[in-house]
Design a protein around this motif. Structure first.
Motif, mmCIF file in Angstrom:
data_model
loop_
_atom_site.group_PDB
_atom_site.id
_atom_site.type_symbol
_atom_site.label_atom_id
_atom_site.label_comp_id
_atom_site.label_asym_id
_atom_site.label_seq_id
_atom_site.Cartn_x
_atom_site.Cartn_y
_atom_site.Cartn_z
ATOM 1 N N TYR A 174 -123.313 -112.260 11.014
ATOM 2 C CA TYR A 174 -123.722 -112.022 9.826
ATOM 3 C C TYR A 174 -124.890 -113.009 9.341
ATOM 4 O O TYR A 174 -125.983 -112.585 8.753
ATOM 5 N N ILE A 175 -124.523 -114.086 9.657
ATOM 6 C CA ILE A 175 -125.435 -115.154 9.053
ATOM 7 C C ILE A 175 -126.736 -115.241 9.729
ATOM 8 O O ILE A 175 -127.916 -115.386 9.135
ATOM 9 N N GLY A 176 -126.525 -114.956 10.949
ATOM 10 C CA GLY A 176 -127.728 -114.822 11.803
ATOM 11 C C GLY A 176 -128.494 -113.769 11.504
ATOM 12 O O GLY A 176 -129.967 -113.615 11.440
ATOM 13 N N ILE A 177 -128.213 -112.612 11.040
ATOM 14 C CA ILE A 177 -128.729 -111.163 10.945
ATOM 15 C C ILE A 177 -129.581 -111.448 9.615
ATOM 16 O O ILE A 177 -130.580 -111.139 9.395
ATOM 17 N N VAL A 178 -128.664 -111.985 8.586
ATOM 18 C CA VAL A 178 -129.122 -112.055 7.149
ATOM 19 C C VAL A 178 -130.496 -113.060 7.216
ATOM 20 O O VAL A 178 -131.421 -112.945 6.594
ATOM 21 N N TYR A 179 -130.229 -114.174 8.056
ATOM 22 C CA TYR A 179 -131.408 -115.208 8.307
ATOM 23 C C TYR A 179 -132.625 -114.448 8.616
ATOM 24 O O TYR A 179 -133.686 -114.644 8.064
ATOM 25 N N THR A 180 -132.350 -113.908 9.960
ATOM 26 C CA THR A 180 -133.422 -113.454 10.761
ATOM 27 C C THR A 180 -134.338 -112.204 9.857
ATOM 28 O O THR A 180 -135.480 -112.163 9.979
ATOM 29 N N TYR A 181 -133.432 -111.358 9.254
ATOM 30 C CA TYR A 181 -134.320 -110.059 8.828
ATOM 31 C C TYR A 181 -134.449 -110.147 7.312
ATOM 32 O O TYR A 181 -135.087 -109.340 6.630
ATOM 33 N N LEU A 182 -134.052 -111.710 6.795
ATOM 34 C CA LEU A 182 -134.469 -111.695 5.294
ATOM 35 C C LEU A 182 -135.783 -111.251 4.816
ATOM 36 O O LEU A 182 -136.012 -110.539 3.779
ATOM 37 N N PRO A 183 -136.851 -111.780 5.326
ATOM 38 C CA PRO A 183 -138.145 -111.408 5.024
ATOM 39 C C PRO A 183 -138.360 -109.849 5.150
ATOM 40 O O PRO A 183 -139.317 -109.434 4.077
ATOM 41 N N PHE A 184 -137.859 -109.307 6.025
ATOM 42 C CA PHE A 184 -138.027 -107.588 6.105
ATOM 43 C C PHE A 184 -137.304 -107.172 4.529
ATOM 44 O O PHE A 184 -137.857 -106.070 4.219
ATOM 45 N N MET A 185 -136.518 -107.766 3.906
ATOM 46 C CA MET A 185 -135.780 -107.216 2.752
ATOM 47 C C MET A 185 -136.559 -107.702 1.731
ATOM 48 O O MET A 185 -136.822 -107.057 0.994
ATOM 49 N N ILE A 186 -137.071 -109.113 1.685
ATOM 50 C CA ILE A 186 -137.740 -109.629 0.381
ATOM 51 C C ILE A 186 -139.330 -109.095 0.272
ATOM 52 O O ILE A 186 -139.392 -108.671 -0.970
ATOM 53 N N LEU A 187 -139.705 -108.757 1.417
ATOM 54 C CA LEU A 187 -141.279 -108.175 1.098
ATOM 55 C C LEU A 187 -141.410 -107.078 0.135
ATOM 56 O O LEU A 187 -142.029 -106.824 -0.560
ATOM 57 N N PRO A 188 -140.622 -105.970 0.832
ATOM 58 C CA PRO A 188 -140.825 -104.737 -0.136
ATOM 59 C C PRO A 188 -140.333 -104.707 -1.287
ATOM 60 O O PRO A 188 -140.703 -104.332 -2.159
ATOM 61 N N ILE A 189 -139.228 -105.316 -1.589
ATOM 62 C CA ILE A 189 -138.570 -105.566 -2.814
ATOM 63 C C ILE A 189 -139.629 -106.383 -3.805
ATOM 64 O O ILE A 189 -139.808 -105.946 -4.992
ATOM 65 N N TYR A 190 -140.221 -107.524 -3.158
ATOM 66 C CA TYR A 190 -140.984 -108.135 -4.026
ATOM 67 C C TYR A 190 -142.368 -107.372 -4.350
ATOM 68 O O TYR A 190 -142.669 -107.360 -5.506
ATOM 69 N N SER A 191 -142.869 -106.561 -3.379
ATOM 70 C CA SER A 191 -143.928 -105.697 -3.783
ATOM 71 C C SER A 191 -143.699 -104.735 -4.803
ATOM 72 O O SER A 191 -144.386 -104.206 -5.781
ATOM 73 N N ALA A 192 -142.538 -104.169 -4.698
ATOM 74 C CA ALA A 192 -142.078 -103.385 -5.978
ATOM 75 C C ALA A 192 -141.824 -104.044 -7.371
ATOM 76 O O ALA A 192 -142.255 -103.426 -8.161
ATOM 77 N N LEU A 193 -141.441 -105.282 -7.305
ATOM 78 C CA LEU A 193 -141.060 -106.028 -8.387
ATOM 79 C C LEU A 193 -141.920 -106.502 -8.905
ATOM 80 O O LEU A 193 -142.323 -106.658 -10.288
ATOM 81 N N GLU A 194 -143.087 -106.843 -8.083
ATOM 82 C CA GLU A 194 -144.544 -107.397 -8.665
ATOM 83 C C GLU A 194 -145.391 -106.298 -9.320
ATOM 84 O O GLU A 194 -145.853 -106.745 -10.420
ATOM 85 N N LYS A 195 -145.058 -105.063 -9.032
ATOM 86 C CA LYS A 195 -145.843 -104.164 -9.807
ATOM 87 C C LYS A 195 -145.197 -103.773 -10.990
ATOM 88 O O LYS A 195 -145.952 -103.171 -11.942
ATOM 89 N N LEU A 196 -144.119 -104.282 -11.280
ATOM 90 C CA LEU A 196 -143.308 -103.881 -12.438
ATOM 91 C C LEU A 196 -143.954 -104.672 -13.681
ATOM 92 O O LEU A 196 -144.017 -105.759 -13.543
ATOM 93 N N ASP A 197 -144.118 -103.807 -14.829
ATOM 94 C CA ASP A 197 -144.769 -104.146 -15.888
ATOM 95 C C ASP A 197 -143.823 -104.951 -16.555
ATOM 96 O O ASP A 197 -142.768 -104.361 -16.983
ATOM 97 N N GLU A 198 -144.156 -106.249 -17.196
ATOM 98 C CA GLU A 198 -142.899 -106.831 -17.682
ATOM 99 C C GLU A 198 -142.664 -106.253 -19.089
ATOM 100 O O GLU A 198 -141.622 -106.426 -19.540
ATOM 101 N N SER A 199 -143.780 -105.606 -19.502
ATOM 102 C CA SER A 199 -143.578 -105.007 -20.941
ATOM 103 C C SER A 199 -142.467 -103.989 -20.994
ATOM 104 O O SER A 199 -141.884 -103.527 -21.841
ATOM 105 N N LEU A 200 -142.207 -103.449 -19.865
ATOM 106 C CA LEU A 200 -141.071 -102.375 -19.701
ATOM 107 C C LEU A 200 -139.828 -103.109 -19.934
ATOM 108 O O LEU A 200 -138.845 -102.531 -20.620
ATOM 109 N N LEU A 201 -139.536 -104.378 -19.651
ATOM 110 C CA LEU A 201 -138.314 -104.918 -20.033
ATOM 111 C C LEU A 201 -138.064 -105.461 -21.175
ATOM 112 O O LEU A 201 -137.109 -105.297 -22.006
ATOM 113 N N GLU A 202 -139.316 -105.639 -21.777
ATOM 114 C CA GLU A 202 -139.535 -106.178 -23.228
ATOM 115 C C GLU A 202 -138.999 -104.754 -23.825
ATOM 116 O O GLU A 202 -138.296 -104.786 -25.070
#
Lengths: 395, 361, 295
Positions: free
Chosen positions: C166-194
């Motif tokens: 599990y540690i090996g898989i999490v480590y190896t595939y982490l970027p594949f998880m981070i990048l799409p989530i990051y690109s979704a979160l980056e588009k998120l307008d901060e004012s929505l949270l406000e």
């Protein structure tokens, strides 16, 4: 458009009816017995070295439609964000309904905000957007449905209830944002450039709609805008801000007719500013030397000036008359040459250059057809105005 | 003028083919040669040597079965070699080009005949046994002075393994090594191809499975040397490598290797030339170079595996030559057994059994 | 020209997916043989049509039937699925906060943070997995560190267990998880949270009602990008896993290399692909929905 007339009368009733019956006029700021809904007491807000709000005090009363007006960076948005709870004052306190709101988080304040970007939740339908705040309150389901229906009706959005935000137009989005922020019936509604994203025609219609809704709901509105026309149209009082300081707080007409300083005079509407030095000639009347070898200008003023003090006369172009001959009996008359004519349809503005190089604008109504206009480019003309037409300002 | 041009073309053609012919590609086990020999070969013959390594017979075999590997010399183990010969993966050796073949050790060649009769396709490079590597001090600590280090009972008797589990035991992850050893331990024919007999190995492993820390075919070298484990079933030369590492590190770990008295598997790594080798001449040159007595001895002195080269013995370090774990005495030699390759059906039984032994599924 | 452009991805699909798949499928229908290549029957183009019909007649689905007779295969598929699900979950658990932190970081830091996420790709995957052996082993850095801290007395056994996988898989595939989530979160307008806070949400409910649903597409994409390759993963379980770690990738390897049974190995691969096709189609649907929502 029916509403427009109605609201205009509401807005301007302050002046129109002031002499008739003072107790019927909506002017709580003039009534010492009224307690304000919101009080800013010596509020200062700094971001690092930058002072966004500088020792500012202001009172806003219940049911007011209050506008914060100023250029971008003047601190008006910071004021609004402090009211909403997204910023806290560095110094001073903000009192809402008698309570210091500094420790109250945004989600516990009886204040709602309409965001400039509308901030509609893209994953929720229009009705769910409107119901969002009500659900957080734990309101019973049926009541939520009723309230949402009411809001949809108020903003004429019934047909779009089930659509998602990306499926409606900009004007509709604006109304959804308004409906959502009003749904919780807040004591105070904050509107951040609510019309900024709309085109001009739609903006004018919406202005009246806003006033209509404010009237119907009886909610206190605080609007932030950089558009003076918008502020003047919708607001009961306007606060003009610059560099974190309050320049003047007044009703739109007073702001226009009686600016308290050069900044406000210049910022609101079109104005001619003529600098000079004052010489007191009587109680409230002055002569201003503004140019060598020309007679001084006469002006009355409420502002007390000492002789020899630097001052500025502010005269609105529509209060300047233009004629080919030197007018008799005019308090002030100066000669110049027409440099430019701006034709605005109903009005024409003449840009006249005086002998000393000072430009003065004069505005006349186009009561005749353009071909029969009396003046044209390079004509030598006389400009005249009465001693009471201008406002005499310090500095 | 015409003459010159023709000459030039011929010369050009010659260089072109020459450039190709100069390359010899060898595919051998990892850590299986003194690398000085590689440069020496290039200097002596003028060939460019490309030397690649592998670490499992299976990997090599897949290349041989697919064909077109591009190698000129490969070194499979004899059991694998036999199967590969049967599918026509190799070309017969040309002994005219291998004058040094006379150096080969007949005793070994006789044993490899069962895989490759008359060494038609291959000659022996090195050979060894699959036995027990152990840490002298730690095993004594766990089992006392009478620890049966010279018996398979050390690793197949649950009573012993229960005590050894604390200090760590590795098994080879190679069913073709481990299953014959287990069959041999319970007195069955280690080379049995009868699925019912093979199945009997399961019970041997079932008893000791909980005490086996890991099945792996190479990690035990380091683990033994570091003292992380105390016992490993492994290949003779690998254990010696661990022994050497421990000595070098001077870490107080004393490693030894034993060929169990019940008998152990004897295996042979054979040099052969793929049927589609691009440069058979170069391949023969390389094999002949290795068969040189001194070169062969150099390799053995380096990797501590017994050489199939008899003439080499005069150059081999006496320490190695007199070490019965590398060069077993007559009695031990008689006890060693060899195995034949399984056919596809039996191989499947063996692999399946091995998976079951390892994972319980 | 336009048609040509449309043809490019189809050609790509044909050359890199369909043709290899058909070859594998064809092998899965043949029988193992002691030959080069080690399966039967073979057909050469020059043998002509009649040979082709004989050839086709000799193909059958026997190997697929065989897979159903031994519980090893479905157990291995199930075990792979389970490991992939658990590993994907943990990758999400680790990846989401990282993506969230990146998306909330000052704008000028973001390219650097992005770089740091991608940086491990510059090193060979194999070396990075090997490095974990050094970290997780009994006398590895992790145990040394924990023992130095005094948290544990005896070294933890992590290496060669499923935990290490599990540690090996999490480590190896982490970027594949981070990048799409990051690109979704980056588009998120901060004012929505406000806006959510303004309408009565606490920070946490605002996250749950706004941030989470709006990053859902990124989360789904990230999960598939981790889940799909993890099912067939071979290197990580063989290097970090124990003997009892059962994964279909390892079974496939054994069929191919130990048993030399290319037809059965191919059948295992075909079934694996069929199992993967479901999540792949779901993933494609999600992507399409994503594009429609944006369009």
């Amino acid at each position: 458009m029916m509403g427009a007339g109605l609201f205009l009368s509401v807005i301007f009733s302050g002046d129109v009816m002031a002499s008739v019956a003072a107790n019927q006029v909506f002017a709580p700021w003039n009534d010492p017995k009224e307690t304000p809904l919101i009080e800013f007491r010596g509020v200062t807000k700094r971001f690092g070295d930058f002072t966004a709000i500088d020792d500012l005090s202001i009172n806003i009363y219940e049911k007011e439609f209050f506008a914060l007006l100023g250029p971008s960076g003047c601190g008006k948005t910071t004021m609004m964000r402090m009211l909403a709870g997204f910023e806290t004052p560095t110094e001073g306190e903000i009192i809402l309904a008698g309570q210091d709101i500094a420790p109250v988080p945004p989600n516990k304040r009886a204040v709602n905000m309409m965001f400039q970007s509308y901030a509609l939740f893209p994953h929720l339908s229009i009705e769910d957007n409107i119901a969002f705040g009500l659900k957080r309150e734990g309101m019973p389901k049926n009541d939520i449905a009723d309230r949402v229906a009411e809001m949809l009706r108020l903003t004429r959005l019934e047909k779009f209830a089930r659509r998602k935000p990306h499926q409606i137009s900009g004007g509709q989005k604006q109304r959804v944002a308004l409906a959502r922020s009003l749904a919780k019936a807040p004591k105070l509604l904050l509107l951040d450039e609510p019309l900024g994203a709309l085109d001009k025609k739609l903006r004018q219609d919406t202005q009246f709609e806003l006033m209509d809704i404010q009237e119907k709901t009886g909610t206190t509105f605080v609007i932030v805008t950089h558009d003076q026309e918008e502020a003047m149209t919708v607001a009961s009082r306007v606060a003009v801000m610059d560099h974190g300081k309050l320049m003047q707080v007044a009703t739109p007409d007073r702001l226009y007719e009686n600016p308290e300083n050069v900044y406000v005079a210049d910022f609101i509407g079109d104005v001619n500013l003529i600098e000079g030095t004052a010489r007191k000639t009587g109680e409230g009347s002055y002569e201003i030397n503004w140019c060598e070898r020309t007679p001084p200008l006469k002006s009355t003023s409420d502002t007390v000036l000492s002789s020899g003090q630097g001052c500025t006369i502010a005269i609105r172009p529509e209060k300047v008359s233009i004629s080919s001959e030197k007018p008799e009996e005019a308090d002030n008359a100066v000669q110049g040459k027409i440099i430019d004519i701006a034709y605005l349809g109903n009005l024409s503005t003449y840009h006249v250059k005086l002998a000393n190089g000072q430009m003065v604008k004069a505005q006349t109504a186009n009561t005749r057809r353009i071909s029969r206009r009396s003046f044209t480019w390079d004509d030598d003309v006389w400009l005249s105005w009465t001693a009471t037409a201008g406002v005499l300002l310090k500095g | 003028m015409k003459y010159t041009l023709l000459n030039a073309t011929a010369a050009l053609a010659l260089t072109a083919t020459g450039a190709l012919a100069q390359e010899v590609r060898v595919y051998n086990w990892s850590d299986y040669i003194d690398e000085d020999l590689l440069t020496q070969f290039e200097e002596e013959t003028g060939y460019d040597l490309i030397y690649d390594v592998f670490d499992s017979n299976e990997l090599l075999e897949t290349k041989m079965l697919a064909g077109g590997s591009g190698y000129d010399v490969v070194v499979p183990s004899a059991t694998f070699l036999q199967r590969q010969i049967s599918v026509g993966a190799f070309q017969p050796l040309d002994y005219d080009m291998l004058p040094n073949a006379s150096n080969l050790w007949d005793d070994i060649s006789d044993r490899t005949d069962q895989y490759d009769p008359d060494s038609e396709y291959s000659v022996n490079y090195m050979w060894g046994t699959t036995g027990i590597g152990y840490n002298i001090g730690k095993v004594e600590e766990a089992l006392g002075e009478d620890a049966p280090v010279d018996s398979w009972a050390l690793v197949f008797d649950p009573a012993n393994m229960a005590k050894l589990a604390e200090c760590g035991v590795y098994f080879l992850d190679a069913p073709t090594e481990m299953i014959p050893a287990a069959l041999n331990y319970i007195g069955e024919d280690p080379d049995s191809h009868d699925p019912e007999v093979i199945a009997k190995a399961e019970s041997v492993f079932a008893g000791v499975r909980p005490y086996i820390q890991k099945f792996h075919s190479s990690e035990y070298i380091n683990a033994l040397a570091n003292g992380d484990i105390c016992v490993a079933v492994g290949w003779s030369g690998d254990v010696f490598q661990a022994q050497y590492s421990a000595d070098e590190a001077d870490n107080g770990q004393e490693i030894d290797y034993s060929i169990p008295v019940e008998g152990a598997q004897m295996w042979f790594d054979q040099m052969a030339i793929p049927e589609d080798a691009p440069n058979p001449e170069g391949a023969h040159a390389f094999i002949n170079f290795i068969l040189d007595a001194e070169n062969s001895a150099a390799a053995t002195n380096y990797v501590w595996y017994a050489s199939g080269n008899f003439a080499a013995q005069q150059y081999i370090d006496p320490e190695i030559l007199d070490y019965p774990a590398v060069y077993p005495d007559e009695e031990t030699l008689a006890n060693l057994f060899t195995t034949r390759p399984y056919d596809a059906r039996v191989q499947r039984v063996v692999t399946r059994l091995w998976t079951k032994i390892k994972s319980g599924t | 020209m336009k048609r040509l452009l449309i043809a490019v991805p189809y050609f790509w699909l044909l050359a890199l997916f369909l043709v290899p798949f058909l070859i594998v499928f064809k092998i899965s229908l043949s029988d193992v043989a002691l030959a080069r290549p080690p399966y039967f029957p073979q057909w050469q183009f020059e043998e002509g049509w009649s040979a082709l019909t004989d050839y086709l007649r000799a193909l059958d689905f026997e190997n697929f039937w065989f897979l159903s007779t031994d519980d090893l295969y479905w157990k291995a598929y199930l075990s792979s699925l389970r490991i992939a699900v658990v590993a994907t979950f943990f990758t999400l658990l680790v990846g989401f906060p990282i993506a969230y932190g990146m998306a909330r970081a000052p704008l000028e830091w973001r390219p650097t943070l992005m770089m740091l996420v991608i940086l491990p790709f510059w090193t060979s995957f194999l070396i990075r997995v090997y490095a974990w052996i050094g970290i997780l082993s009994g006398e590895g850095y992790l145990n040394q560190f924990l023992m130095w801290l005094g948290v544990i007395q005896d070294p933890l056994i992590i290496l060669n267990t499923n935990v290490a996988v599990y540690i090996g898989i999490v480590y190896t595939y982490l970027p594949f998880m981070i990048l799409p989530i990051y690109s979704a979160l980056e588009k998120l307008d901060e004012s929505l949270l406000e806006a959510a806070e303004d309408l009565g949400c606490s920070r946490f409910t605002a996250f749950w009602l706004v941030t989470f649903p709006l990053s859902k597409q990124g989360i789904i994409a990230g999960c598939f990008l981790v889940f799909i390759p993890t099912i067939g993963e071979f290197v990580i379980p063989s290097l970090l896993g124990g003997s009892s770690t059962l994964m279909i990738g390892k079974v496939l390897w054994e069929e191919f290399f130990n048993n030399r049974d290319w037809p059965v190995a191919s059948a295992v691969a075909v079934v694996l692909l069929l199992i993967l096709i479901i999540p792949i189609i779901l993933f494609q649907r999600n992507e399409q929905k994503n594009r429609e929502a944006e369009g």
